[in-house]
Structures are given as C-alpha cells and as structure tokens.
Design an enzyme around this catalytic site. Sequence first.
Site, short mmCIF file in Angstrom:
data_model
loop_
_atom_site.label_atom_id
_atom_site.label_comp_id
_atom_site.label_asym_id
_atom_site.label_seq_id
_atom_site.Cartn_x
_atom_site.Cartn_y
_atom_site.Cartn_z
N GLY A 20 0.81 -1.20 0.00
CA GLY A 20 0.00 0.00 0.00
C GLY A 20 0.84 1.24 0.00
N MET A 22 1.58 3.23 2.31
CA MET A 22 2.48 3.38 3.45
C MET A 22 3.61 2.36 3.42
SD MET A 22 -0.07 4.05 6.66
CE MET A 22 1.31 3.95 7.81
N VAL A 25 3.29 -5.41 3.76
CA VAL A 25 3.15 -6.35 4.86
C VAL A 25 3.64 -7.71 4.38
CG1 VAL A 25 1.58 -7.48 6.47
CG2 VAL A 25 1.22 -5.10 5.85
N ASP A 141 -9.48 5.27 10.48
CA ASP A 141 -9.42 4.67 9.14
C ASP A 141 -10.14 3.33 9.13
OD1 ASP A 141 -8.75 4.54 6.46
OD2 ASP A 141 -6.84 3.53 6.83
#
Length: 768
Positions: A20, A22, A25, A141
């Site tokens: 994403g 940011m 993962v 969020d």
Amino acid sequence: MVDTVLIQDRYQLRERIGRGGMGEVWRAHDHALDREVAVKCLKPLECHGDRSFIRVLRERFRREARVAASLQHPGVTVVHDFGTDDGVLFLVMELLDGHNLSQLLQENGQRPLPVREILDIAGQVAAALAYTHQRDIVHRDLKPANVMRTASGDVKICDFGIAHLNHDIGVSSRLTSGGIAMGTPHYMSPEQIGGAYVDHRSDLYSLGCVLYEMATGTPPFDDGDAWAVLVGHRDTPPEPPRSHRTELPEPLERLILTLLAKEPGERPPNASALGRELAALRAGEWAVDPLAPPPGPSSEAPLGPPGGDARLPAWSSGITTGRKASHPVASGVTGRAYGPVPELTGQWTGLVQPPLVAAPGGVPPGPGTPPGAVSGPVPRPGTSGPAPEPATTLADRHQRALSLGRLGRWHEAEAAHRALATARQHALGADHPDTLASRYEAGFALCRLGRYADAARAYEQVAAGRGRRLGPDHAETLAARQETAYVLGRLGRHTEAHQVYSAVLEARVRTMGADHPHTLRCRHNLAFNLSRLGRLEDSYRMAHEVAGARARVLGADHPDTLVTRYEVAYALGRLERWDAALRAYQEVTEARVRTLGADHPDTLAAHYEAALCLGRLGRTEEALAAYRELAAARTRAHGSAHPETLRARHGVGVNLGRLGRWEEAWSEATEVAGARAHVLGPDHPDTLVSLRESAVALGRLGRWGEALEAYRQVADARQRLLGAEHPDALRSRYDEAHCLERLGRARAAARLYEQVDALRRWPGVSPR
C-alpha cells in the site's frame, strides 16, 4: 519468496501478503521465538528528506506503536514488537488466519451478507471500539480492509494507533496537495472530510459505512466520482438500505442510518451504547436469505462542480475515489521488501485460504472452486455412520454458539459448543484444532456458569489434545493449561493450581520471554494463587515484580498494570501493612480515574478498598467521607439497589457507629438490611451482616429487646445455612447470650453460653 531480508537480525521476511501507500506487509518468521508473524514495513524515512521531521516522526511512531502494543482486547490485532531498521519503521503483529471484510464481500460476488452475520461482525467491532475509545484512541481509518474475520469466527480490527500516524507519514489530507494520494474516501466521516475536530464518533460513522456495504453490497456513496463521494458524505442523506434490499429488518436500517448522521451528536453517544443496540437486534431471529440477489444500482448523488467546491477542503482537489472493498490484493514483488509502492489496498494480513474440502468421491475441488462450493459432505476415511457436516455448516454453528455467549445465554452456549465439538470430532477428528476450539469454548461457558469441575475436565482435555497436535509448549496448549490452573483455584485446589501455573510460567518464559504479556499474566495469576496458599510475602514480592514489569512493557496506566498494582495493595493489606496498602489503592484509583473514568467499576473497586484501609487505620472521619462518596458514585453508575451500592452504604453505617453516631448508624444499617433482603434475599450473608450491624446499634442505644430479636434472627439463619458448629453461627449465639445478660436474664444467658461452649470446635473466639 524472499528469504534473505532480515529485520533487526530477527524477523525473516518470507512472503509479501499486502502492499500500500504506506509500505508493505510480509509473512515472516520470528527466529527468536520460532513463530510465524506478520511484519508491516512502512516507507523509508529518508524519503521525506527533512531530518527534524524524521526525528519527530520516529518518536511519534514509537509513541503510536506503543499505544497499539498496549491494547489487549480480543477484537484488536496484537502488536508484538516495533522499531526501525535501516530507516524503515516496522511493526510485528500476530499473523491472522482468515479474511478481511473486503475479501468476504468479494468472495460473495459483492452481494450483501446474511443479517445474522452482519450483526455478529458489528457487535464484535463495537466491543473493540468501546474498549479503545475508553482509552481515548480513535482509529480514523475504519474500513472493510481493516476488519479481519479469522477462521474461528473472531473479528479483529487492524491498524489501531497506526491510522493516526498516517497524518504524519503523508497518507493524510493535509499532505495531498504535495502530490501524495490519500486513498479511498468511501468510509470517511463528514468531519474528516471538512478538516474539523475528529473524535470517537467519527469511527462510528465509518462503521456505519461498513455496515451499509455489508447489508447492501455497496458503500453508501459510490458513484464512481470523487466529488460525488465527498459531497455525498458531507451533504446528501444516504439511500435507505431497504431500497437496495427490501428484506432487511427495519431496526437494522434505522441503526445504520443513525450511524450515518451528518452531525456527530446525532449518532449513538458511544460504541458501548451501539453494542447494546446490536445485542438487542441479535436477540431477534431474522429469516434472511444468505444468497439474496444483488441490490440494484444506487441513485446518483449530486456531483461537485468541475472546478471544485469552495466548501470542500483544499486537499481534496486531486482526490480520486480509490479502491473499494472489492479491489483484489496486489501481487508481485518490486525492489526491496519495504520499498515505496503505489497504492494501499488494506489487504495486508491473514490472507490464508481455508482448506479445500474434498468433493464427492474424494477429489478435491479445482483451483477455481470457491470455498465451500461442495455438493455434499463426505465421511472421513475409516469412519462409518452419518456423513459429517460440511465445514461451512460447522463454522456457521460456531458463530451462533459464540453469539449466544455474547448475549449472556451461557447455558445455551455451553450446550451448543459441546454439540459442535462432537460434530467436529466426527468430521475432523478428536485432536483437530477446530474440535479443540469448540471444547475450549465449552469450558469457558462452564466457567461462566460456575461449573468449575466440569470446566476443569474440559480444559484438561483440550490441553492434552493440543499438546499432542501442536506440542506441549505451543501458545494454545499453554493457554488451555493456564485456564485449567484458574479453575483449579476456583475449586479451592490451590496446591494443584500452583503446580500447573509454575509449569506454564516456565514454558512461557522459555518460549516467549520473561516480559511477554502472556508470561506476565501467568505470573500475576501465580502471585494471586500464592496468597490463597497463605504465602503472603511470596505473593507480595511476585506481584510487585509483575507490576514493575507490566509498567515497563505496557505502561504505568495500562489496565493490566493497574490490576497487578491492585493485587500488590491487597497483599499489603493481608500483611496488615495498612499505610502502604492505602497508598497503593489510592494510586490505582487515581490512575483508573484518568484512564477509565471516575465511575468505572474498576475505579470504584479500588475506591472501596482505599476506604476500607482508612477504617483499618482508625481514620474514621476520612473513611466515612470516602464511603459516602463511593455510595453516591455507585448510585449514579448502577442505581440505589445495586449490591455494590449497598456495600458502600454498609461501610457508611459501620463508620457512623465507630464515631458514636448510633441513631444514624442504626437507621443506615436498617435501610441497607431491608434493601439487601429485597435484592439478595433475607438469608444472604450480606443481608445478615447488615442485620447484625442494626442489632449492634440497637444495643448501643439501650434497646436490648429489639437487639435480641435481631441477633436471634441472624443466629437462626446462620445455623440453618451453615450448621450449628460454624464459627459465624456460634458468634451469633454469643451475641444472643450477651443480649440476654443485658436484659437481666442471666440464667437463660448461662444456658446458651454452655450450649455454645459444648459445640465449639474452633479456636480463637472468646465466649464474651
């Protein structure tokens, strides 16, 4: 697969499972504890350039990550570790086996979910939000991609504490003017869009958007145009969900629309209130087709002007609608494991597909077969009798059983879990994790019913099965063994409990480390059990050590830290170190006022113990004031007839007597005794204690005839309930004999003393 990247020489990144704006993962292996984890790597800090900004951001990250790590709730993803490595911020989280709501909707063909499933998910999310909001933590969020449903049916919210960090890293409204895309606005509250103050009610609005999508298959504003979505959230009432799906229950529609109110004050006041409304809805039986046809297209919301809307914030000028819940997870690996990536899907953890069920004839479904798409159940090889139920049916039964527990219907929950354990054993085997999970839940329900002997047998069976299947030191095996120790303690078998706790603690230290929250919880329980064994000094020392460790790991005001500090105070009281106990209780009370509020039950419990200490120290005026303050708070929080309110009022009466204010003491004790008789029953121990306080006051007032009647009533009840030789029954007979003496009936008093002395089989009580 990438097996070469190590984070801090401990976490080996194995497989990327999400990416994403940011960062990314990864599924990773924790070499220190030999377990699989999820590692979320955020963008390298150097991409921001400004060194002072980087320092502030790093400190903010540590603070926010510490907040996330301190959250200990079944509905919040556990954060194990956090830090920086070569300029990269990273979080280490539990690896979840399940799907987020985006995937659930996608797998369902973007059709709505069954009402029962919606209510179950919403209830669990509301419980998690209630917990975090009490700690002044707002998610900011909340969206389908951040809500995980595990294979066992538990629902967990992801990214707590880190969503707030987005505002500093750059995935935020105030930084989009610099060219950084913000992401989907489908679940943003009007106050977020307008740049106004955001509190816990913003999360409730976002949850309303999620419920709307689960109920209808589409977000409340989904016109494919960013301006329409933004203006819709801000200005346009959403289409009623029943216009998309007519069979939805009206109460559910009303609740969703209340959550989507434009003004925060018009939404439910908090997540706890929302949880109560959802529980009331879950108590109903909604006959909804789980394969309801997809809803029709939503009506268009008004679009903003081509040149922008001056009432919208400047940052929204370049926004796009982004990806909704149905967007598939990104695939492929580019650059370093934590290099910058273009978009945030939110599907970053737990992407473990459920095991495929064999089709008729023993042939497994093909790669394209959706989960659960099997024409019928198939007996396991080597079994006979009726065919086992399909996995999807068993999972649905598991959810229904869990829902019964959440509603407090523990008798039904226990029966449901026990029956499901039998069915799962037939379908999967006695030691299958799902079978053992059902037996574990049955044990938990038995605990709630006070059937500790049955619960001990259930937990012992689960611990043995998990030991065979997972190993004796596996976290789930240790959890079952620790629950076994707990119920042994409740059964009064403290020596056996001590042995089990000690063995579990040794294994937890070996596999998790001395400061792991699970290890500290075990040490806390062991300290509590030591006090029940009469080892008060050992109990105090261990509790004191655990309180220090929890403060260091979780924070000084974390609820778990305060629970242990409360236990330290209790141990000090047992050691008759009342000054130190008072200070400890007062510190816990002050901390709980800050973190939980003045009227929270845990706060009031510490307040009560502090008042008790004041009385023990002879500080009667202060004790009286403390009990009166506590009684007022209990009345405000629970009502005048609540047992804890009456307990505080009993303390008021006792201290009035200690001050020699016997008329007031008698009046208070008599009222409390009457209320306790009505609420608890005339023979309840607390009722009898208050009745005795009334008798004491009557004696002090010289009203010995009335006192005799009250003392005799207490003595008769205790003899009937406890037996004639019980210490409390004998003490009451001594009280009765003393009254006879004061009334001049010396011969009757002497006979009663002789009878009591003949029955006395216990030391330490003077006959007069």
